[in-house]
Design a protein around this motif. Structure first.
Motif, PDB file in Angstrom:
ATOM      1  N   ASP A 172       1.994 -15.334 -24.663  1.00  0.00           N
ATOM      2  CA  ASP A 172       1.915 -14.733 -25.948  1.00  0.00           C
ATOM      3  C   ASP A 172       2.341 -15.737 -26.949  1.00  0.00           C
ATOM      4  OD1 ASP A 172       1.015 -12.252 -24.990  1.00  0.00           O
ATOM      5  OD2 ASP A 172       2.649 -11.465 -25.058  1.00  0.00           O
ATOM      6  N   GLY A 173       3.320 -16.576 -26.925  1.00  0.00           N
ATOM      7  CA  GLY A 173       3.802 -17.325 -27.721  1.00  0.00           C
ATOM      8  C   GLY A 173       2.728 -18.731 -28.065  1.00  0.00           C
ATOM      9  N   LEU A 174       2.096 -19.001 -26.661  1.00  0.00           N
ATOM     10  CA  LEU A 174       0.836 -19.834 -27.234  1.00  0.00           C
ATOM     11  C   LEU A 174       0.014 -19.340 -28.098  1.00  0.00           C
ATOM     12  CD1 LEU A 174       0.028 -22.844 -26.220  1.00  0.00           C
ATOM     13  CD2 LEU A 174      -1.131 -21.683 -24.362  1.00  0.00           C
ATOM     14  N   GLU A 175      -0.571 -18.128 -27.966  1.00  0.00           N
ATOM     15  CA  GLU A 175      -1.534 -17.590 -28.805  1.00  0.00           C
ATOM     16  C   GLU A 175      -1.035 -17.529 -30.103  1.00  0.00           C
ATOM     17  OE1 GLU A 175      -2.062 -13.531 -27.340  1.00  0.00           O
ATOM     18  OE2 GLU A 175      -2.477 -13.935 -25.196  1.00  0.00           O
ATOM     19  N   LYS A 176       0.081 -17.141 -30.211  1.00  0.00           N
ATOM     20  CA  LYS A 176       0.780 -16.925 -31.702  1.00  0.00           C
ATOM     21  C   LYS A 176       0.640 -18.281 -32.645  1.00  0.00           C
ATOM     22  CE  LYS A 176       4.596 -14.994 -34.337  1.00  0.00           C
ATOM     23  NZ  LYS A 176       6.154 -14.453 -34.408  1.00  0.00           N
ATOM     24  N   SER A 177       1.329 -19.482 -31.621  1.00  0.00           N
ATOM     25  CA  SER A 177       1.260 -20.724 -32.241  1.00  0.00           C
ATOM     26  C   SER A 177      -0.284 -21.046 -32.699  1.00  0.00           C
ATOM     27  CB  SER A 177       2.067 -21.682 -31.141  1.00  0.00           C
ATOM     28  OG  SER A 177       0.768 -21.906 -30.098  1.00  0.00           O
ATOM     29  N   LEU A 178      -1.188 -20.874 -31.970  1.00  0.00           N
ATOM     30  CA  LEU A 178      -2.383 -21.100 -32.348  1.00  0.00           C
ATOM     31  C   LEU A 178      -3.041 -20.225 -33.546  1.00  0.00           C
ATOM     32  CD1 LEU A 178      -5.158 -22.642 -31.627  1.00  0.00           C
ATOM     33  CD2 LEU A 178      -5.792 -20.618 -30.167  1.00  0.00           C
ATOM     34  N   LEU A 179      -2.750 -18.886 -33.636  1.00  0.00           N
ATOM     35  CA  LEU A 179      -3.600 -18.244 -34.490  1.00  0.00           C
ATOM     36  C   LEU A 179      -2.754 -18.186 -35.948  1.00  0.00           C
ATOM     37  CD1 LEU A 179      -4.202 -14.968 -32.464  1.00  0.00           C
ATOM     38  CD2 LEU A 179      -5.827 -16.709 -33.290  1.00  0.00           C
ATOM     39  N   THR A 180      -1.319 -18.589 -36.056  1.00  0.00           N
ATOM     40  CA  THR A 180      -0.736 -18.484 -37.002  1.00  0.00           C
ATOM     41  C   THR A 180      -0.282 -19.640 -37.658  1.00  0.00           C
ATOM     42  OG1 THR A 180       1.788 -18.505 -35.720  1.00  0.00           O
ATOM     43  CG2 THR A 180       0.500 -16.376 -36.449  1.00  0.00           C
ATOM     44  N   ASN A 181      -0.427 -20.681 -36.878  1.00  0.00           N
ATOM     45  CA  ASN A 181       0.093 -22.184 -37.514  1.00  0.00           C
ATOM     46  C   ASN A 181      -0.974 -22.640 -38.601  1.00  0.00           C
ATOM     47  OD1 ASN A 181       1.026 -24.717 -37.326  1.00  0.00           O
ATOM     48  ND2 ASN A 181      -0.811 -25.538 -36.557  1.00  0.00           N
ATOM     49  N   LYS A 182      -0.350 -23.060 -39.790  1.00  0.00           N
ATOM     50  CA  LYS A 182      -1.068 -23.534 -40.668  1.00  0.00           C
ATOM     51  C   LYS A 182      -0.904 -24.915 -40.983  1.00  0.00           C
ATOM     52  CE  LYS A 182      -2.610 -19.242 -41.479  1.00  0.00           C
ATOM     53  NZ  LYS A 182      -3.958 -18.945 -41.234  1.00  0.00           N
ATOM     54  N   SER A 183       0.045 -25.531 -40.161  1.00  0.00           N
ATOM     55  CA  SER A 183       0.353 -26.962 -40.570  1.00  0.00           C
ATOM     56  C   SER A 183      -0.899 -27.768 -40.264  1.00  0.00           C
ATOM     57  CB  SER A 183       1.610 -27.284 -39.732  1.00  0.00           C
ATOM     58  OG  SER A 183       1.291 -27.426 -38.196  1.00  0.00           O
ATOM     59  N   LYS A 184      -0.950 -29.004 -41.209  1.00  0.00           N
ATOM     60  CA  LYS A 184      -1.935 -30.115 -40.785  1.00  0.00           C
ATOM     61  C   LYS A 184      -1.007 -31.402 -40.486  1.00  0.00           C
ATOM     62  CE  LYS A 184      -5.039 -28.368 -44.245  1.00  0.00           C
ATOM     63  NZ  LYS A 184      -5.630 -28.727 -45.778  1.00  0.00           N
ATOM     64  N   GLN A 185      -1.857 -32.184 -39.815  1.00  0.00           N
ATOM     65  CA  GLN A 185      -0.893 -33.508 -39.423  1.00  0.00           C
ATOM     66  C   GLN A 185      -1.892 -34.556 -39.913  1.00  0.00           C
ATOM     67  OE1 GLN A 185      -1.193 -33.521 -35.006  1.00  0.00           O
ATOM     68  NE2 GLN A 185      -2.152 -35.454 -35.112  1.00  0.00           N
ATOM     69  N   TYR A 186      -1.097 -35.787 -40.584  1.00  0.00           N
ATOM     70  CA  TYR A 186      -1.578 -36.853 -41.073  1.00  0.00           C
ATOM     71  C   TYR A 186      -1.507 -38.266 -40.495  1.00  0.00           C
ATOM     72  CZ  TYR A 186      -1.646 -33.231 -44.818  1.00  0.00           C
ATOM     73  OH  TYR A 186      -1.703 -32.074 -45.577  1.00  0.00           O
ATOM     74  N   THR A 187      -2.226 -38.978 -40.364  1.00  0.00           N
ATOM     75  CA  THR A 187      -2.130 -40.356 -39.668  1.00  0.00           C
ATOM     76  C   THR A 187      -2.749 -41.312 -40.866  1.00  0.00           C
ATOM     77  OG1 THR A 187      -2.619 -39.339 -37.629  1.00  0.00           O
ATOM     78  CG2 THR A 187      -2.586 -41.555 -37.608  1.00  0.00           C
ATOM     79  N   GLU A 188      -1.715 -42.371 -40.874  1.00  0.00           N
ATOM     80  CA  GLU A 188      -2.112 -43.403 -41.980  1.00  0.00           C
ATOM     81  C   GLU A 188      -1.887 -44.694 -41.388  1.00  0.00           C
ATOM     82  OE1 GLU A 188      -1.513 -41.167 -46.258  1.00  0.00           O
ATOM     83  OE2 GLU A 188       0.059 -42.384 -45.438  1.00  0.00           O
ATOM     84  N   PHE A 189      -2.740 -45.760 -41.765  1.00  0.00           N
ATOM     85  CA  PHE A 189      -2.275 -47.171 -41.150  1.00  0.00           C
ATOM     86  C   PHE A 189      -2.792 -48.116 -42.172  1.00  0.00           C
ATOM     87  CE2 PHE A 189      -6.204 -46.715 -38.997  1.00  0.00           C
ATOM     88  CZ  PHE A 189      -6.836 -47.884 -38.992  1.00  0.00           C
ATOM     89  N   VAL A 190      -2.196 -49.290 -42.088  1.00  0.00           N
ATOM     90  CA  VAL A 190      -2.688 -50.430 -42.930  1.00  0.00           C
ATOM     91  C   VAL A 190      -3.175 -51.567 -41.865  1.00  0.00           C
ATOM     92  CG1 VAL A 190      -2.378 -52.230 -44.424  1.00  0.00           C
ATOM     93  CG2 VAL A 190      -1.919 -49.900 -45.171  1.00  0.00           C
TER      94      VAL A 190
END
Length: 488
Positions: A172-190
């Motif tokens: 159930d915790g795995l379900e909740k993390s998928l359905l309620t998560n709103k965070s984005k992840q960013y990757t940057e490089f030079v």
């Protein structure tokens, strides 16, 4: 005499070094609308562009007070000022006043067919894709929007009631993390992408960061790891299992007691990133497999001269396009120079009803996958060698996925078994942006001499750091990225 000399040196030092700073600002229309992808340029080969919100930051170190700064964008009047007048504030551009527009239209301009003929005839003269090295800044944004999830034990033997409750609680915790998560992840490089030809390239990364909340990471690899960890936590690691999903036996000798490493994070591996960057450059440099087929496959599309504008004294055609045949994918606008017939800027998006790759075995295997809502944008700069090179590139894509599969673990030495219902549905969104900070032609021997590391050494940050790229002219982040922060 000494006092006079010191005074002169002080004044000279102020003039030269007084502008060693980062200038941040915003480019707007006269009606206060942000202008995305406007160019802020100091000298012939140094500058940045505004982001989608019209914001920019540029390092002015090494320039003098008398150097010129130009702010420009297609369809707007260019403004120029001295560096000593250039400060962190808002800059407003006026709409291009097209005094020659009416006269030109009445003097029988080139037909759209003639324009497209000259565009394609001059592609090899205007663009170069082999033996080029690009200094780049890359930003990747990705996240998952969960639409549905159901992970539950359907049938089991050998589990006590409390064990089942604990197992389902974790699922159930795995379900909740998928359905309620709103965070984005960013990757940057030079770094630098060194391109030999359409097939071969090498990526050298100088500096790289990731902004992500590892607890809410919803990459495909991380979801796989989380599901695997739950299984390992609750099943007997000393037993050997047969694993079956749907109609198919996945394995008949799985040991849960093996030392298993985490799934490789392929979306951030050097090979994956290099291939992504190389593909984007190939696409926008009109390689044989270019995504810009609305330029090269003229029989598939309908075109219309939408407007005429100017960059300085250079006249530019504004051309709209849409599918003529069902095999055409995109619609949008591009800009063509009347002098060289080069594409100066282009945008595209999937036309109504169009999709990308798809895989639909929902009823047979419980799996469905569709690429949708693809769109992109490119701006070109003309180099001193006469070729046009991509200056800014972006591509966005949504991947809809649906998986509904029963999974069974059966103990090979007894009748004990556990059956899961595994259902997940969502949309994986990604956006890739590349800002070219410089380009140069290289020789085959110079390409051979470049080396490539096996992986990218990322520094993971828990909050956005405005000082991280202060020594580089990178793309200004959007507000949502500036607000990123992992709360402990």
């Amino acid at each position: 005499m000494l006092k006079t000399t010191l005074t002169i040196l002080f004044i000279f030092g102020f003039i030269y070094f007084g502008f060693s700073q980062q200038v941040s600002g915003k480019v707007l229309t006269k009606s206060n609308e942000p202008i995305p992808f406007a160019t802020i340029q100091i000298g012939p080969n140094y500058g940045v562009i505004t982001n989608e919100e019209g914001n920019f930051s540029i390092e002015t170190q090494g320039f003098t007070a008398s150097d010129s700064v130009y702010i420009s964008c297609l369809g707007y009047e260019k403004i120029g000022l001295l560096l000593q007048e250039f400060s962190s504030k808002e800059y407003k551009l006026s709409d291009q006043v097209n005094e020659l527009h009416e006269v030109y239209l009445t003097n029988k301009p080139l037909t759209i067919d003639s324009i497209m003929l000259y565009v394609n005839k001059n592609l090899k003269r205007n663009y170069k894709s082999d033996l080029v090295s690009y200094d780049i800044f890359s930003r990747r944004t990705e996240y998952i929007i969960g639409k549905d999830a159901n992970f539950e034990i359907d049938k089991s033997t050998g589990f006590k009631k409390k064990q089942l409750e604990a197992f389902n609680k974790d699922l159930d915790g795995l379900e909740k993390s998928l359905l309620t998560n709103k965070s984005k992840q960013y990757t940057e490089f030079v770094g630098s992408i060194n391109i030999k030809n359409e097939e071969d390239s090498k990526l050298e990364v100088d500096k790289a960061i990731r902004l992500l909340d590892e607890r809410n990471n919803q990459s495909v690899e991380m979801l796989t790891d989380k599901a695997k960890d739950i299984v390992l936590k609750h099943l007997d690691k000393d037993k050997i299992y047969t694993v079956k999903s749907g109609l198919f036996t996945m394995s008949d000798s799985v040991s849960l007691n093996e030392d298993r490493s985490k799934v490789e994070d392929t979306f951030n591996s050097l090979k994956f990133i290099r291939n992504m960057v190389h593909k984007m450059v190939n696409d926008y440099a009109f390689s044989s497999k270019t995504i810009l087929n609305f330029i090269t496959d003229t029989k598939k599309y309908e075109y219309a001269i939408k407007d005429i504008t100017f960059i300085g004294n250079e006249m530019v055609y504004v051309i709209s396009y849409a599918p003529r045949r069902s095999s055409a994918d995109f619609e949008g606008t591009f800009y063509v120079s009347n002098e060289t017939f080069a594409i100066l800027r282009a945008d595209y998006k999937f036309a109504k009803g169009r999709i990308g790759e798809k895989f639909n075995l929902k009823f047979l295997l419980g799996v469905k996958y569709i690429e949708q809502n693809k769109n992109g944008f490119v701006i070109y700069n003309r180099n001193e060698d006469g070729y046009y090179y991509p200056n800014y590139m972006t591509d966005q894509l949504e991947r809809y996925f649906y998986v509904d599969r029963p999974i069974k673990f059966k103990d090979n030495n007894s009748s004990e078994k556990v059956s899961f219902d595994f259902k997940v549905e969502g949309i994986f969104k990604e956006k890739n942006e590349i800002l070219v900070m410089g380009e140069k032609n290289i020789t085959a021997s110079e390409y051979a001499a470049t080396t490539e590391k096996r992986k990218i050494d990322y520094e993971t940050l828990k909050a956005f750091d405005p000082e991280y790229w202060k020594d580089y002219n990178v793309l200004e982040p959007l507000k949502e990225m500036k607000d990123f922060k992992v709360i402990d």
